[in-house]
Design a protein around this motif. Structure first.
Motif, PDB file in Angstrom:
ATOM      1  N   ARG A 185       0.863  -1.170   0.000  1.00  0.00           N
ATOM      2  CA  ARG A 185       0.000   0.000   0.000  1.00  0.00           C
ATOM      3  C   ARG A 185       0.906   1.228   0.000  1.00  0.00           C
ATOM      4  O   ARG A 185       1.564   1.540   0.984  1.00  0.00           O
ATOM      5  CB  ARG A 185      -0.912   0.034   1.214  1.00  0.00           C
ATOM      6  CG  ARG A 185      -1.900   1.213   1.174  1.00  0.00           C
ATOM      7  CD  ARG A 185      -2.579   1.433   2.511  1.00  0.00           C
ATOM      8  NE  ARG A 185      -3.356   0.287   2.921  1.00  0.00           N
ATOM      9  CZ  ARG A 185      -3.888   0.157   4.146  1.00  0.00           C
ATOM     10  NH1 ARG A 185      -3.662   1.084   5.054  1.00  0.00           N
ATOM     11  NH2 ARG A 185      -4.596  -0.919   4.436  1.00  0.00           N
ATOM     12  N   LYS A 186       0.951   1.920  -1.134  1.00  0.00           N
ATOM     13  CA  LYS A 186       1.876   3.037  -1.299  1.00  0.00           C
ATOM     14  C   LYS A 186       1.283   4.364  -0.860  1.00  0.00           C
ATOM     15  O   LYS A 186       2.022   5.320  -0.597  1.00  0.00           O
ATOM     16  CB  LYS A 186       2.321   3.139  -2.760  1.00  0.00           C
ATOM     17  CG  LYS A 186       3.020   1.893  -3.290  1.00  0.00           C
ATOM     18  CD  LYS A 186       4.273   1.566  -2.494  1.00  0.00           C
ATOM     19  CE  LYS A 186       5.402   2.551  -2.740  1.00  0.00           C
ATOM     20  NZ  LYS A 186       6.669   2.100  -2.101  1.00  0.00           N
ATOM     21  N   ALA A 187      -0.034   4.459  -0.797  1.00  0.00           N
ATOM     22  CA  ALA A 187      -0.661   5.701  -0.372  1.00  0.00           C
ATOM     23  C   ALA A 187      -2.091   5.422   0.053  1.00  0.00           C
ATOM     24  O   ALA A 187      -2.711   4.446  -0.374  1.00  0.00           O
ATOM     25  CB  ALA A 187      -0.643   6.739  -1.494  1.00  0.00           C
ATOM     26  N   SER A 188      -2.600   6.269   0.915  1.00  0.00           N
ATOM     27  CA  SER A 188      -4.000   6.235   1.321  1.00  0.00           C
ATOM     28  C   SER A 188      -4.452   7.675   1.459  1.00  0.00           C
ATOM     29  O   SER A 188      -3.950   8.413   2.309  1.00  0.00           O
ATOM     30  CB  SER A 188      -4.156   5.474   2.639  1.00  0.00           C
ATOM     31  OG  SER A 188      -5.519   5.367   2.998  1.00  0.00           O
ATOM     32  N   GLN A 189      -5.350   8.081   0.590  1.00  0.00           N
ATOM     33  CA  GLN A 189      -5.754   9.490   0.563  1.00  0.00           C
ATOM     34  C   GLN A 189      -7.204   9.603   0.104  1.00  0.00           C
ATOM     35  O   GLN A 189      -7.620   8.932  -0.842  1.00  0.00           O
ATOM     36  CB  GLN A 189      -4.834  10.286  -0.376  1.00  0.00           C
ATOM     37  CG  GLN A 189      -5.071  11.778  -0.370  1.00  0.00           C
ATOM     38  CD  GLN A 189      -4.097  12.518  -1.277  1.00  0.00           C
ATOM     39  OE1 GLN A 189      -4.087  12.324  -2.482  1.00  0.00           O
ATOM     40  NE2 GLN A 189      -3.262  13.352  -0.677  1.00  0.00           N
ATOM     41  N   LYS A 190      -7.959  10.433   0.797  1.00  0.00           N
ATOM     42  CA  LYS A 190      -9.340  10.724   0.424  1.00  0.00           C
ATOM     43  C   LYS A 190     -10.185   9.460   0.293  1.00  0.00           C
ATOM     44  O   LYS A 190     -11.080   9.369  -0.542  1.00  0.00           O
ATOM     45  CB  LYS A 190      -9.387  11.527  -0.881  1.00  0.00           C
ATOM     46  CG  LYS A 190      -8.691  12.881  -0.791  1.00  0.00           C
ATOM     47  CD  LYS A 190      -8.765  13.638  -2.100  1.00  0.00           C
ATOM     48  CE  LYS A 190      -8.062  14.989  -1.985  1.00  0.00           C
ATOM     49  NZ  LYS A 190      -8.091  15.737  -3.250  1.00  0.00           N
ATOM     50  N   GLY A 191      -9.879   8.463   1.128  1.00  0.00           N
ATOM     51  CA  GLY A 191     -10.641   7.219   1.107  1.00  0.00           C
ATOM     52  C   GLY A 191     -10.196   6.221   0.065  1.00  0.00           C
ATOM     53  O   GLY A 191     -10.826   5.164  -0.086  1.00  0.00           O
TER      54      GLY A 191
END
Length: 202
Positions: A185-191
Motif C-alpha cells: 500500500r503506497k498511499a492512502s488518501q481521500k478514502g
C-alpha cells in the motif's frame, strides 16, 4: 443516474459532450468526455490520487504500458505524455469510452493503441499496468479482471491500482496477496488506497 453502468459495452445513455481539465506532474490536460462513460465531466478522485501518488513512468521508460479500464483516457494520455518511448495501450469494454480515448489521443498527438479487452494481442506483456478498476461491477467481476490481466505483467513489471477503501480496497489487497502477488500500500488518501502489485520473488 440511470441503471445502465459505465462498464456497459455499448451505452445508450445520451453522449452529452463535456470537457475536463486537470494537471498532473506539472502538465495541464484538456480532454473530451461524454455521458455514458466513467466519471464523465470530471477527473475521478481515485484516478487523481492514483496519478499523483503512483510512480509515473519517465522519458526513459520503454516497453508496453496498459491503462486498464481507460474511460475517456486520462491515465493513458498521462502515461503516453510522460513516457513517449513506451507503447501505451488503453483498454475498455465501453465502445464510447474507446472512441473518446482515441479522439483525445489524436488531439494530443499521442500514439496510444485503443482496444477492447479481446483485441489486445496475446503475446503482449506489460512493463506497467495502471487501473482504477470498476468496483461497482462487483467483487467477482473485479477479481476476474485482475485474474485476466495481472498475469500479463512482464517478470519485472508493476501494476498500480487505486481502490476505494469503502468499496473493497482492503479486501482486494488481501485477495491479491492470497493469490500469490506481492502488494504494497503506497498511499492512502481521500478514502482511496493506492496499491503497488508485483510478482513475488523467491
Amino acid at each position: 443516474m440511470s441503471t445502465e453502468h459505465y462498464f456497459s459495452a455499448d451505452p445508450s445513455t445520451p453522449g452529452r459532450p463535456a470537457e475536463v481539465t486537470f494537471a498532473i506532474n506539472g502538465r495541464d490536460y484538456r480532454l473530451a468526455s461524454a455521458g455514458g462513460v466513467f466519471s464523465n465531466g470530471r477527473l475521478d478522485g481515485g484516478t487523481s490520487v492514483l496519478l499523483k501518488k503512483g510512480a509515473l513512468p519517465t522519458a526513459a521508460t520503454t516497453g508496453a504500458l496498459l491503462d486498464l479500464g481507460c474511460g475517456w483516457g486520462p491515465i493513458a494520455c498521462v502515461l503516453a505524455t510522460e513516457a513517449p518511448a513506451a507503447a501505451v495501450y488503453a483498454v475498455d469494454v465501453n465502445a464510447r469510452a474507446r472512441e473518446l480515448t482515441s479522439a483525445n489521443a489524436e488531439r494530443l498527438e499521442l500514439p496510444i493503441t485503443v482496444a477492447g479487452p479481446d483485441d489486445v494481442p496475446g503475446d503482449v506483456t506489460f512493463a506497467q499496468i495502471w487501473s482504477n478498476p470498476p468496483t461497482h461491477a462487483g467483487k467477482s467481476e473485479l477479481h476476474a479482471i485482475m485474474e485476466r490481466w495481472l498475469p500479463r505483467l512482464a517478470p519485472d513489471g508493476v501494476a498500480w491500482l487505486v481502490i476505494n477503501r469503502h468499496l473493497g480496497g482492503d479486501s482486494l489487497h488481501t485477495w491479491l496477496v492470497d493469490g500469490g502477488w506481492a502488494v504494497e500500500r503506497k498511499a492512502s488518501q481521500k478514502g482511496f488506497r493506492v496499491l503497488r502489485v508485483t510478482r513475488k520473488t523467491d
